[in-house]
Motif scaffolding. Structure first.
Motif, PDB file in Angstrom:
ATOM      1  N   LYS A  72       0.582  -1.257   0.124  1.00 20.77           N
ATOM      2  CA  LYS A  72       0.164  -0.636   0.129  1.00 20.77           C
ATOM      3  C   LYS A  72       0.978   1.386   0.269  1.00 20.77           C
ATOM      4  O   LYS A  72       1.822   1.537   0.645  1.00 20.77           O
ATOM      5  CB  LYS A  72      -1.080  -0.158   1.342  1.00 20.77           C
ATOM      6  N   GLY A  73       0.647   2.368  -0.575  1.00 24.74           N
ATOM      7  CA  GLY A  73       1.240   3.528  -0.844  1.00 24.74           C
ATOM      8  C   GLY A  73       0.943   4.662   0.257  1.00 24.74           C
ATOM      9  O   GLY A  73      -0.747   4.459   0.548  1.00 24.74           O
ATOM     10  N   GLY A  98       3.324   4.929   5.397  1.00 24.14           N
ATOM     11  CA  GLY A  98       4.418   5.763   6.289  1.00 24.14           C
ATOM     12  C   GLY A  98       5.374   4.586   5.373  1.00 24.14           C
ATOM     13  O   GLY A  98       6.801   4.108   6.636  1.00 24.14           O
ATOM     14  N   LYS A  99       6.103   4.225   4.572  1.00 20.27           N
ATOM     15  CA  LYS A  99       7.453   3.717   4.555  1.00 20.27           C
ATOM     16  C   LYS A  99       8.482   4.048   4.713  1.00 20.27           C
ATOM     17  O   LYS A  99       9.582   3.802   5.439  1.00 20.27           O
ATOM     18  CB  LYS A  99       7.222   2.535   3.313  1.00 20.27           C
TER      19      LYS A  99
HETATM   20  P1  ADP Z   1       5.236   5.964   1.596  1.00 21.72           P
HETATM   21  O1  ADP Z   1       6.580   5.594   1.753  1.00 21.72           O
HETATM   22  O2  ADP Z   1       4.539   4.240   2.715  1.00 21.72           O
HETATM   23  O3  ADP Z   1       4.321   6.113   0.920  1.00 21.72           O
HETATM   24  P2  ADP Z   1       5.485   7.496   3.903  1.00 21.72           P
HETATM   25  O4  ADP Z   1       6.211   7.372   4.799  1.00 21.72           O
HETATM   26  O5  ADP Z   1       5.655   8.319   2.466  1.00 21.72           O
HETATM   27  O6  ADP Z   1       4.125   6.480   3.387  1.00 21.72           O
HETATM   28  O7  ADP Z   1       3.978   8.144   4.312  1.00 21.72           O
HETATM   29  C1  ADP Z   1       2.526   9.446   3.980  1.00 21.72           C
HETATM   30  C2  ADP Z   1       2.600  10.690   4.463  1.00 21.72           C
HETATM   31  O8  ADP Z   1       1.845  10.211   5.936  1.00 21.72           O
HETATM   32  C3  ADP Z   1       3.323  11.792   3.948  1.00 21.72           C
HETATM   33  O9  ADP Z   1       3.303  12.751   4.399  1.00 21.72           O
HETATM   34  C4  ADP Z   1       4.362  11.324   5.489  1.00 21.72           C
HETATM   35  O10 ADP Z   1       5.348  12.772   6.353  1.00 21.72           O
HETATM   36  C5  ADP Z   1       2.483  11.328   6.917  1.00 21.72           C
HETATM   37  N1  ADP Z   1       3.238  10.508   7.680  1.00 21.72           N
HETATM   38  C6  ADP Z   1       4.210   9.876   7.628  1.00 21.72           C
HETATM   39  N2  ADP Z   1       4.243   8.896   9.527  1.00 21.72           N
HETATM   40  C7  ADP Z   1       3.703   9.890  10.080  1.00 21.72           C
HETATM   41  C8  ADP Z   1       3.501  10.040  12.061  1.00 21.72           C
HETATM   42  N3  ADP Z   1       3.518   8.890  12.028  1.00 21.72           N
HETATM   43  N4  ADP Z   1       2.795  11.170  11.667  1.00 21.72           N
HETATM   44  C9  ADP Z   1       1.999  11.862  11.241  1.00 21.72           C
HETATM   45  N5  ADP Z   1       2.317  11.925   9.550  1.00 21.72           N
HETATM   46  C10 ADP Z   1       2.526  10.794   9.280  1.00 21.72           C
END
Ligand code: ADP
Ligand code: MG
Length: 257
Positions: free
Chosen positions: A11-12, A15-16
């Motif tokens: 899934k996108g 938080g990866k």
């Molecule tokens: P992925 O890599 O799985 O697509 P991301 O790490 O880019 O996911 O996270 C998706 C969005 O959620 C981003 O905008 C990120 O800044 C936000 N985000 C991730 N973890 C947290 C958290 N613990 N609290 C608030 N925002 C978060």
């Protein structure tokens, strides 16, 4: 020798990348030598570590095509405290380029092996798919870290990933195992999240990490400053949770050895 982990979930937006860069920074802060490998053509882990993906002369793409070694293509993310094998849009072409090549799922594994002695941890940020890029990541790793939000369909979404990991374990990489499920963007005030979290623990037991990453706006703001949250605002709840998680990972690899 480095322990190698994929941060994966098909899934996108789960938080990866946030997990990859903040775990890396947390590990660096407690004295671990870390390499982040960005396997997502979006290059978010690269940018979020403070490396401008548009200015990279060599990336993980060159490593996949064997026109560069990791030692040649890696960059130091000074402020973040670790090395990055970066990615940019060029990587989107790799899927097609790799089709005709030999050992196409083992390219990253072979390349990383050459630098494994330089690090304690190698963290691979995977794209949101079960593509050839993700397969390269999973073939290289000792384990998978699965960040997930405690939402209604969370468990259902896990089935595909768990099955993929089982197949890769059986056919391509006998080392591979799920190290753990990491609850991220957690809000304890939401009853449903608490319920899903309890279900996760009931189903997966000690495969659920003790550390829980809270929803924290500082973690979301940090990438626009080209820094992991752990470096951008060390006193924030999100940063502190990731440093805790880094310590938990260090304890886990001691039991893996
Ligand atoms: P992925 O890599 O799985 O697509 P991301 O790490 O880019 O996911 O996270 C998706 C969005 O959620 C981003 O905008 C990120 O800044 C936000 N985000 C991730 N973890 C947290 C958290 N613990 N609290 C608030 N925002 C978060
Ligand atoms: Mg990402």
């Amino acid at each position: 020798m480095a322990k190698i982990f994929c941060i994966a979930n098909q899934k996108g937006g789960v938080g990866k990348t946030t997990t990859t860069v903040n775990l890396a920074a947390g590990l660096a802060q407690i004295g671990q030598r870390v390499l982040v490998v960005d396997l997502d053509p979006q290059g978010n882990a690269t940018m979020g570590s403070g490396i401008d993906k548009r200015k990279l002369e060599m990336t993980v793409y060159d490593v996949l095509l064997e026109s560069a070694s990791v030692a040649e293509a890696r960059t130091r993310a000074e402020k973040s405290g670790y090395d990055v094998l970066g990615a940019n849009r060029e990587l989107a072409g790799a899927e097609v380029d790799l089709v005709a090549l030999e050992r196409r799922e083992k390219r990253i594994k072979t390349a990383i092996a050459e630098v494994a002695a330089d690090y304690d941890f190698i963290l691979i940020d995977c794209p949101p798919s079960l593509s050839m890029l993700t397969l390269n990541g999973l073939c290289s790793a000792h384990g998978v870290i699965v960040p997930m939000q405690c939402e209604y369909f969370a468990l259902e979404g896990l089935t595909d990933l768990v099955n993929t990991i089982k197949q890769i374990h059986a056919n391509l990489n006998p080392d591979l195992q799920i190290i753990g499920l990491l609850r991220v963007m957690f809000d304890p005030r939401i009853t449903l999240q608490q319920q899903v979290s309890d279900q996760l623990k009931a189903h997966f037991g000690n495969k659920v990490f003790d550390t829980v990453i809270p929803r924290n706006v500082r973690l979301a703001e940090a990438p626009s400053y080209g820094l992991p949250g752990v470096v951008f605002d060390p006193s924030s709840k999100g940063a502190q949770a990731f440093v805790e998680f880094a310590k938990e990972m260090v304890r886990r690899i001691e039991t893996m050895r």
